[in-house]
Design a protein around this motif. Structure first.
Motif, PDB file in Angstrom:
ATOM      1  N   GLY A 456      -2.259   2.785  11.261  1.00  0.00           N
ATOM      2  CA  GLY A 456      -1.954   1.032  11.057  1.00  0.00           C
ATOM      3  C   GLY A 456      -2.837   0.632   9.926  1.00  0.00           C
ATOM      4  N   GLN A 457      -1.749   0.163   8.979  1.00  0.00           N
ATOM      5  CA  GLN A 457      -2.600  -1.043   8.086  1.00  0.00           C
ATOM      6  C   GLN A 457      -1.569  -2.207   7.221  1.00  0.00           C
ATOM      7  N   MET A 458      -2.559  -3.134   6.672  1.00  0.00           N
ATOM      8  CA  MET A 458      -1.669  -4.352   6.202  1.00  0.00           C
ATOM      9  C   MET A 458      -2.263  -4.526   4.778  1.00  0.00           C
ATOM     10  N   HIS A 459      -1.179  -5.290   3.852  1.00  0.00           N
ATOM     11  CA  HIS A 459      -1.901  -5.461   2.908  1.00  0.00           C
ATOM     12  C   HIS A 459      -1.217  -7.101   2.905  1.00  0.00           C
ATOM     13  N   ALA A 460      -2.231  -8.107   3.085  1.00  0.00           N
ATOM     14  CA  ALA A 460      -2.127  -8.871   3.002  1.00  0.00           C
ATOM     15  C   ALA A 460      -1.954  -9.856   1.492  1.00  0.00           C
ATOM     16  N   ALA A 461      -0.933 -10.613   1.711  1.00  0.00           N
ATOM     17  CA  ALA A 461      -0.421 -10.891  -0.047  1.00  0.00           C
ATOM     18  C   ALA A 461      -1.412 -12.113  -0.299  1.00  0.00           C
ATOM     19  N   TYR A 462      -1.958 -13.348   0.229  1.00  0.00           N
ATOM     20  CA  TYR A 462      -3.180 -14.116   0.346  1.00  0.00           C
ATOM     21  C   TYR A 462      -4.266 -13.844   1.654  1.00  0.00           C
ATOM     22  N   GLU A 463      -5.746 -14.554   1.362  1.00  0.00           N
ATOM     23  CA  GLU A 463      -6.027 -14.403   2.086  1.00  0.00           C
ATOM     24  C   GLU A 463      -6.805 -14.277   3.368  1.00  0.00           C
ATOM     25  N   VAL A 464      -4.792 -14.762   4.034  1.00  0.00           N
ATOM     26  CA  VAL A 464      -4.825 -14.839   5.485  1.00  0.00           C
ATOM     27  C   VAL A 464      -3.587 -13.966   5.693  1.00  0.00           C
ATOM     28  N   GLY A 465      -3.044 -13.486   6.462  1.00  0.00           N
ATOM     29  CA  GLY A 465      -2.318 -13.023   6.076  1.00  0.00           C
ATOM     30  C   GLY A 465      -1.481 -12.976   8.159  1.00  0.00           C
ATOM     31  N   VAL A 486       4.960 -12.829  11.103  1.00  0.00           N
ATOM     32  CA  VAL A 486       4.792 -14.213  11.875  1.00  0.00           C
ATOM     33  C   VAL A 486       5.587 -14.686  10.388  1.00  0.00           C
ATOM     34  N   SER A 487       6.328 -15.856  10.616  1.00  0.00           N
ATOM     35  CA  SER A 487       7.292 -17.280   9.668  1.00  0.00           C
ATOM     36  C   SER A 487       6.191 -17.599   8.660  1.00  0.00           C
ATOM     37  N   GLY A 488       6.325 -17.893   7.720  1.00  0.00           N
ATOM     38  CA  GLY A 488       5.142 -18.596   6.526  1.00  0.00           C
ATOM     39  C   GLY A 488       4.671 -17.728   6.165  1.00  0.00           C
ATOM     40  N   LYS A 489       3.528 -18.143   5.643  1.00  0.00           N
ATOM     41  CA  LYS A 489       2.407 -17.747   5.234  1.00  0.00           C
ATOM     42  C   LYS A 489       0.990 -18.489   5.139  1.00  0.00           C
ATOM     43  N   GLY A 490      -0.256 -17.914   4.179  1.00  0.00           N
ATOM     44  CA  GLY A 490      -1.620 -18.524   5.197  1.00  0.00           C
ATOM     45  C   GLY A 490      -1.980 -19.006   6.060  1.00  0.00           C
ATOM     46  N   VAL A 491      -2.783 -20.388   5.962  1.00  0.00           N
ATOM     47  CA  VAL A 491      -4.184 -20.333   7.647  1.00  0.00           C
ATOM     48  C   VAL A 491      -2.770 -20.913   8.885  1.00  0.00           C
ATOM     49  N   PRO A 492      -1.168 -21.334   8.590  1.00  0.00           N
ATOM     50  CA  PRO A 492      -0.794 -21.639   9.527  1.00  0.00           C
ATOM     51  C   PRO A 492      -0.116 -19.967  10.438  1.00  0.00           C
ATOM     52  N   ALA A 493       0.315 -19.372   9.026  1.00  0.00           N
ATOM     53  CA  ALA A 493       0.605 -18.190  10.100  1.00  0.00           C
ATOM     54  C   ALA A 493      -0.276 -17.206  10.534  1.00  0.00           C
ATOM     55  N   GLY A 494      -1.552 -17.529   9.848  1.00  0.00           N
ATOM     56  CA  GLY A 494      -2.597 -16.441  10.634  1.00  0.00           C
ATOM     57  C   GLY A 494      -2.850 -16.710  12.423  1.00  0.00           C
ATOM     58  N   ASP A 658       3.321 -10.152   2.936  1.00  0.00           N
ATOM     59  CA  ASP A 658       2.171  -9.310   3.044  1.00  0.00           C
ATOM     60  C   ASP A 658       2.853  -7.928   3.568  1.00  0.00           C
ATOM     61  N   MET A 659       2.741  -6.387   3.667  1.00  0.00           N
ATOM     62  CA  MET A 659       3.168  -5.491   3.739  1.00  0.00           C
ATOM     63  C   MET A 659       1.775  -4.611   5.242  1.00  0.00           C
ATOM     64  N   THR A 660       3.456  -4.429   5.553  1.00  0.00           N
ATOM     65  CA  THR A 660       2.088  -3.934   7.173  1.00  0.00           C
ATOM     66  C   THR A 660       3.512  -2.796   7.947  1.00  0.00           C
ATOM     67  N   CYS A 661       2.188  -1.448   7.830  1.00  0.00           N
ATOM     68  CA  CYS A 661       3.572  -0.523   8.511  1.00  0.00           C
ATOM     69  C   CYS A 661       2.323   0.056  10.227  1.00  0.00           C
ATOM     70  N   LEU A 662       2.972   0.683  10.942  1.00  0.00           N
ATOM     71  CA  LEU A 662       2.676   1.255  11.773  1.00  0.00           C
ATOM     72  C   LEU A 662       3.122   2.576  12.121  1.00  0.00           C
ATOM     73  N   VAL A 663       2.110   4.272  11.910  1.00  0.00           N
ATOM     74  CA  VAL A 663       2.677   5.125  11.768  1.00  0.00           C
ATOM     75  C   VAL A 663       2.735   5.937  13.066  1.00  0.00           C
ATOM     76  N   ILE A 664       3.399   6.611  13.566  1.00  0.00           N
ATOM     77  CA  ILE A 664       3.355   7.145  14.970  1.00  0.00           C
ATOM     78  C   ILE A 664       3.732   8.325  15.010  1.00  0.00           C
ATOM     79  N   ARG A 665       2.994   9.475  15.154  1.00  0.00           N
ATOM     80  CA  ARG A 665       3.614  10.761  15.098  1.00  0.00           C
ATOM     81  C   ARG A 665       2.743  12.445  15.886  1.00  0.00           C
ATOM     82  N   ILE A 666       3.947  12.641  16.324  1.00  0.00           N
ATOM     83  CA  ILE A 666       4.179  13.499  17.125  1.00  0.00           C
ATOM     84  C   ILE A 666       3.555  14.989  16.856  1.00  0.00           C
ATOM     85  N   GLU A 667       1.877  15.332  17.090  1.00  0.00           N
ATOM     86  CA  GLU A 667       2.033  16.605  16.822  1.00  0.00           C
ATOM     87  C   GLU A 667       2.999  17.580  17.666  1.00  0.00           C
ATOM     88  N   PRO A 668       2.170  18.893  17.206  1.00  0.00           N
ATOM     89  CA  PRO A 668       3.547  20.080  17.519  1.00  0.00           C
ATOM     90  C   PRO A 668       2.704  20.593  18.526  1.00  0.00           C
TER      91      PRO A 668
END
Length: 677
Positions: A456-465, A486-494, A658-668
């Motif tokens: 997984g990885q996350m790229h926050a738009a602000y200091e706190v995502g 979470v709705s909103g941005k910044g510290v409350p969303a964090g 914020d841009m976040t993704c989680l990748v689950i790969r089933i190995e052969p």
């Protein structure tokens, strides 16, 4: 006494030095102001000049279209009359036209002919015929004479409709000519002069194998410059004669003179450098119809001589003379414009100069007023402040002693700004700490199993995502995966994110059904959610043995499955609401089957709702295309490439979510090693 004098002089010096420095700065500022103003004025003049050139070029293009339309109308009508001449000749051949010939003409003693205006035929009174016509003329010659006289009606309408045409004539190869409008004397002179034979020769097959109309410049019956369009008339392989249209150079010159730009002059020039039209004939050294070098002043002729080397249909500067060249399409003529660039520049400067002088005067006055007020309210008090500080010897905790009254508001403002800056620095430090803490609660290492990898990885738009992801081992056979927004941005969303993540992990580790887990988390979040925040969640449980995914979705983007064959399919949404909004919601569950080499891609809407510099949205379709290109790649590569594709799309635009993704790969599946005895 001496010591007191020295201190007084030192104090005076302390006050004078800042004043001199300030005067120097103000003087340099005024010089810079003048330089910038002059530069801006020159820039505006240059910009206005280029715009004026564009206006001039646009007007000249329209003027060229008018002249070209005049020539095109003559060319088009000449083709129509040539067809009418051939048709009239064919009709006359089939008629008993001998009587028509006798009724149309009178034969002189030596074969000379003249029209019978009152013959009852439709013969214009201003028409004339001249030349010779033998009494023993054959049928074809008689048919040609009848056809030529029939053309007089066409000539009458043509001359009245097209003021460009001064006279129209049919000149037979056999020696007669029909003209309108003309007197008999003009017709005789036209037929007997060299001009007539030149016109006929221009239409002969040897001289005109392409059988097209040609423009011919020469002289008229009075020896004046004349311009003709000569069109050959053929019936099969038989050359009969030519239709000649004499162009009215007076009308052409008048139309050319209608170009109303106040500076410069327009010329119409033939391919042989003959001057056809000029709006100021009184300024010529030689009349219209002369060679260009003879007609123009030497300086203008020298500029026009360089016309072949300049770009077409653009105004260019040639040694201070503006030059425009445009060849016409319907005639071998070229429209040339000559203008004095310095006259146009002088006009622009006279228009803009007073405004510029007024601007410089206003700026000078403003600078003097600002300098005087600043010197009185700032420089002199600053000098006094330096003197006070030196006299005190040391600045105590209470600040500078005996601060001048004029400086007290400024000192209070500076103090407030420093305090606000300190608060801002402290706030940034606290945000950085919150950022580090948030990053610490997210899984740092990929989850690896003999049949599965989770990254997984996350790229926050602000200091706190407000996004987060999580994966945890429920037992030896099951793994839980979570992605949320979470709705909103910044510290409350964090903060809301931290609470949501803790509750989801706690419920998930209990091993219950995904839908039941979200039902319990929603009840806990909604109960204490006074800020009315909410969170979208996708929670799934993967059976490591059967590769079955059980999942529940609380208003989140449905994940995608990248199959082994490269196809991308979304997981069916369940239509449930977000967490933390309404009490008593029962969340459902569903299952889907994964296969070896499949990849499950979970993401937040920060990917699909990213915008580029043109305010175009990334959308799911582009994400699906990016996923399809990741066939056969590892979980880490899939996540990196999809995030990179979004960032490339949004290059130059600010990240809004914020841009976040989680990748689950089933190995052969790894083939088992063969057993040996």
């Amino acid at each position: 006494m001496s010591s007191a004098t020295e201190k007084s002089q030192e104090a005076a010096t302390s006050r004078i030095r800042p004043a001199r420095r300030y005067s120097l700065v103000m003087g340099l500022s005024y010089v810079v102001l003048l330089a910038v103003s002059v530069g801006f004025f020159l820039f505006q003049i240059d910009k206005r000049e280029k715009a004026e050139w564009d206006v001039l070029a646009s007007g000249l293009k329209e003027h060229g279209l008018i002249l070209d339309a005049l020539a095109s109308a003559v060319v088009k009508r000449s083709q129509e009359i040539r067809q009418d001449a051939v048709a009239a000749y064919a009709s006359a051949l089939s008629d008993a036209h001998e009587d028509q010939v006798q009724s149309l003409i009178d034969r002189g003693e030596f074969g000379g002919i003249s029209l019978r205006i009152n013959s009852g035929a439709d013969v214009p009174s201003t028409a004339a015929i001249s030349g010779e016509f033998s009494r023993e003329a054959g049928q074809t010659d008689s048919a040609e004479l009848v056809a030529a006289v029939r053309l007089l009606t066409e000539f009458r309408y043509l001359v009245s409709l097209l003021p460009t045409i001064k006279r129209s004539a049919y000149l037979s190869r056999t020696g007669f000519s029909v003209m309108l409008p003309a007197t008999q004397a003009e017709a005789d002179a036209f037929q007997q002069g060299a001009q007539s034979s030149n016109l006929v020769e221009t239409g002969m097959p040897d001289d005109n194998p392409e059988r097209q109309g040609r423009w011919l410049f020469g002289t008229d019956r009075a020896g004046q410059p004349a311009l003709h369009l000569v069109v050959p008339v053929d019936v099969g392989d038989r050359f009969l004669g030519v239709i000649a249209f004499e162009i009215s150079m007076e009308y052409l010159n008048r139309v050319n003179g209608d170009f109303d730009y106040p500076v410069g002059r327009t010329l119409l020039v033939t391919a042989d450098d003959i001057l056809l039209a000029y709006p100021e004939e009184e300024g010529l050294r030689a009349p219209v119809g002369s060679d260009l070098t003879d007609a123009l002043p030497s300086d203008a002729a020298a500029v026009v001589a360089r016309a072949s080397a300049v770009p077409l249909r653009r105004v260019v500067d040639v040694d201070g003379t503006l030059l425009y060249v445009e060849p016409l399409e319907s005639a071998p003529w070229t429209l040339v414009y000559l203008g004095d660039r310095w006259t146009i520049l002088a006009s622009l400067i006279s228009d803009r100069g007073p405004e510029m002088l007024a601007l410089v005067a206003v700026l000078t006055l403003m600078l003097l007023i600002a300098g005087g007020l600043t010197g009185r309210e700032f420089v002199w008090p600053a000098s006094q402040l330096v003197e006070h500080i030196k006299a005190a010897g040391e600045v105590g905790p209470a600040g500078p002693p005996r601060v001048p009254p004029g400086w007290r508001p400024w000192f209070r403002t500076v103090t407030r700004v420093f305090r606000e800056n300190s608060d801002l620095v402290r706030l940034r430090q606290e945000l950085q700490i919150a950022h580090d803490m948030q990053a610490s609660v997210l899984p740092r290492e990929p989850f690896r199993h003999d049949r599965m990898v989770i990254v997984g990885q996350m790229h926050a738009a602000y200091e706190v995502g407000g996004d987060f992801y999580d994966y945890f081992e429920i037992d030896e056979k099951r793994v839980g995966v979570v992605i949320a927004d979470v709705s909103g941005k910044g510290v409350p969303a964090g903060l809301f994110m931290m609470i949501s993540r803790t509750l989801l992990r706690a419920e998930g580790l209990g091993g219950g059904d995904p839908g039941e887990c979200l039902t319990r988390v929603n009840a806990l979040l909604e109960r204490e959610n006074e800020a009315a925040m909410f969170v979208t969640v996708f929670y799934g449980v993967i059976d490591l043995e059967t590769l079955t995914l059980s999942y529940a979705n609380a208003g989140h983007n449905p994940p995608f499955v990248l199959r082994a064959d490269g196809t991308v399919v979304p997981i069916a949404p369940l239509g449930d609401l977000v967490l933390g909004v309404m009490p008593g919601i029962e969340y459902g569950s569903a299952t889907t089957q994964l296969s070896p080499q499949d990849a499950l891609f979970l993401y937040t809407d920060g990917l699909t709702e990213a915008f580029d510099v043109n305010n175009e949205e990334y959308k799911e379709a582009r994400l699906i295309e990016a996923l399809a290109r990741c066939r056969g790649q590892s979980a880490a590569e899939i996540g990196d490439r999809c995030i990179a594709d979004v960032e490339t799309f949004a290059t130059g635009a600010a990240q809004a979510d914020d841009m976040t993704c989680l990748v689950i790969r089933i190995e052969p599946e790894t083939p088992s090693a063969p057993q040996t005895s």
